[in-house]
Write a protein that holds these residues in place. Structure first.
Motif, PDB file in Angstrom:
ATOM      1  N   UNK A 169       0.854  -1.189   0.000  1.00  0.00           N
ATOM      2  CA  UNK A 169       0.000   0.000   0.000  1.00  0.00           C
ATOM      3  C   UNK A 169       0.891   1.240   0.000  1.00  0.00           C
ATOM      4  N   UNK A 170       0.651   2.118  -0.945  1.00  0.00           N
ATOM      5  CA  UNK A 170       1.371   3.394  -1.026  1.00  0.00           C
ATOM      6  C   UNK A 170       0.492   4.464  -0.394  1.00  0.00           C
ATOM      7  N   UNK A 171       1.032   5.149   0.608  1.00  0.00           N
ATOM      8  CA  UNK A 171       0.245   6.142   1.341  1.00  0.00           C
ATOM      9  C   UNK A 171       1.162   7.225   1.908  1.00  0.00           C
ATOM     10  N   UNK A 172       0.595   8.373   2.309  1.00  0.00           N
ATOM     11  CA  UNK A 172       1.422   9.441   2.892  1.00  0.00           C
ATOM     12  C   UNK A 172       2.049   8.999   4.217  1.00  0.00           C
ATOM     13  N   UNK A 173       3.231   9.544   4.496  1.00  0.00           N
ATOM     14  CA  UNK A 173       3.925   9.187   5.738  1.00  0.00           C
ATOM     15  C   UNK A 173       3.135   9.574   6.977  1.00  0.00           C
ATOM     16  N   UNK A 174       2.285  10.621   6.876  1.00  0.00           N
ATOM     17  CA  UNK A 174       1.528  11.066   8.038  1.00  0.00           C
ATOM     18  C   UNK A 174       0.143  10.428   8.109  1.00  0.00           C
ATOM     19  N   UNK A 236      -2.617  13.363  -2.573  1.00  0.00           N
ATOM     20  CA  UNK A 236      -3.549  13.273  -1.455  1.00  0.00           C
ATOM     21  C   UNK A 236      -4.927  12.742  -1.784  1.00  0.00           C
ATOM     22  N   UNK A 237      -5.061  12.015  -2.920  1.00  0.00           N
ATOM     23  CA  UNK A 237      -6.387  11.539  -3.324  1.00  0.00           C
ATOM     24  C   UNK A 237      -6.797  10.237  -2.648  1.00  0.00           C
ATOM     25  N   UNK A 248       8.858   3.495  -8.033  1.00  0.00           N
ATOM     26  CA  UNK A 248      10.129   4.183  -8.285  1.00  0.00           C
ATOM     27  C   UNK A 248       9.991   5.292  -9.317  1.00  0.00           C
ATOM     28  N   UNK A 249       8.900   5.279 -10.060  1.00  0.00           N
ATOM     29  CA  UNK A 249       8.727   6.262 -11.134  1.00  0.00           C
ATOM     30  C   UNK A 249       8.359   7.650 -10.624  1.00  0.00           C
ATOM     31  N   UNK A 250       8.008   7.775  -9.346  1.00  0.00           N
ATOM     32  CA  UNK A 250       7.648   9.093  -8.810  1.00  0.00           C
ATOM     33  C   UNK A 250       8.550   9.437  -7.639  1.00  0.00           C
ATOM     34  N   UNK A 251       8.496  10.676  -7.210  1.00  0.00           N
ATOM     35  CA  UNK A 251       9.231  11.132  -6.035  1.00  0.00           C
ATOM     36  C   UNK A 251       8.528  10.590  -4.796  1.00  0.00           C
ATOM     37  N   UNK A 252       9.194   9.737  -4.039  1.00  0.00           N
ATOM     38  CA  UNK A 252       8.579   9.096  -2.881  1.00  0.00           C
ATOM     39  C   UNK A 252       8.752   9.896  -1.589  1.00  0.00           C
ATOM     40  N   UNK A 253       9.337  11.082  -1.685  1.00  0.00           N
ATOM     41  CA  UNK A 253       9.494  11.902  -0.490  1.00  0.00           C
ATOM     42  C   UNK A 253       8.120  12.227   0.092  1.00  0.00           C
TER      43      UNK A 253
END
Length: 311
Positions: A169-174, A236-237, A248-253
């Motif tokens: 799952x890819x999600x925001x760090x917060x 943030x969607x 890896x194709x996007x900025x994961x920061x």
């Protein structure tokens, strides 16, 4: 069937204009119109509706173009093939892949290949999985890199697994779920999800993951593009269930990946027509690809655990 007529048909569809097609072919508009009439006569199909101002595809014309487009596009490769033969260069390296791994894996492997063998001409095509399966059967490509398995209705395809990656799952760090080491279907279900289209293999696996966990996901956005899903997480969607290679194709920061539990995996590998001998360029590229996978695994234990070589 008249090749010039087929080329005229393709140019009219692509450019939306008989005049533009005529200009591209260095012919008069009446000459191109006669070619289309010849093609319709040979095919026994009405390909266009004719009005005073334009040609419009009929349903038969749309179906013909959709099924034959990859063959028609191959005509553009003929001058290059002739040049290669005359120059006795042994040909270019032609690769087809999908957006999902094109930027995160194939691109760095090609860059490494170019550094080690400067001057090799690489032709890279990015296709949806549906189009990729059709095109790999035309011998227009030396190699395909895609999620497995791949089959073709008319041509036997060899599938060679190279690695498997774990669904995460890819999600925001917060995000509240970022505190958990692994995420279940019931963890994810209450939150807005970003899904691929239901017809896509990865989406079907994710749906099965939710069903097996007794949960119903809430897909707020559905897209054919894994990269678009990744970007929407960044914006943030919602949350997307994808994989570490695709991400890896996007900025994961500011983003994080959490494996789903129970584990789900997808295999990636190379495909080519059965019986075809891989060129030295194709073999070199596969070696570069394996080394890029090895480099990804050195980024940390989470990479090593979620990206597993199979060869």
């Amino acid at each position: 069937m008249n090749i010039k007529a087929l080329k005229a048909f393709r140019l009219i569809v692509i450019n939306g204009s008989l005049a533009t097609a005529a200009q591209s072919m260095h012919l008069s508009q009446p000459a191109v119109s006669r070619l289309i009439s010849l093609l319709e006569h040979e095919a026994k199909l009405q390909l266009f509706y004719r009005t005073r101002r334009r040609l419009t595809l009929t349903p038969e014309g749309e179906a013909f173009y959709r099924q034959a487009e990859h063959l028609l596009a191959g005509f553009d490769e003929i001058p290059r093939i002739i040049e290669d033969i005359k120059a006795k260069t042994g040909g270019n390296f032609r690769l087809v892949t999908a957006p999902r791994i094109g930027q995160g894996l194939v691109s760095p492997a090609l860059a490494l290949m170019q550094k080690e063998t400067p001057g090799v001409r690489c032709i890279v095509d990015i296709q949806s999985r549906f189009d990729l399966e059709n095109r790999i059967g035309t011998r227009r490509y030396d190699l395909g890199i895609v999620s497995l398995p791949v089959s073709h209705s008319l041509v036997e395809i060899d599938n060679k697994p190279l690695m498997r990656v774990r669904a995460e799952a890819l999600l925001p760090e917060d995000h509240p779920l970022a505190e958990k080491e692994q995420l279940t279907a019931s963890d994810l279900a209450p939150y807005p999800m970003l899904g691929l289209w239901p017809s896509q293999i990865w989406r079907q696996q994710v749906d099965d993951f939710f069903r097996s966990g007794g949960a119903v996901p809430s897909y707020t956005v559905e897209t054919r593009s894994s990269l678009m899903a990744c970007q929407m997480v960044r914006d943030g969607a919602g949350i997307a269930v994808l994989d570490r290679v695709c991400a890896q194709a996007i900025d994961l920061k500011g983003l994080t990946l959490r494996p789903i539990e129970p584990a789900r995996w997808i295999s990636f590998g190379c495909i080519h027509q059965r019986g075809a001998t891989l060129s030295p360029h194709a073999l070199h590229f596969l070696d570069c690809l394996k080394r890029i996978v090895a480099q990804l695994r050195t980024r940390g234990p989470e990479y090593a655990e979620s990206i597993v070589p199979l060869d």
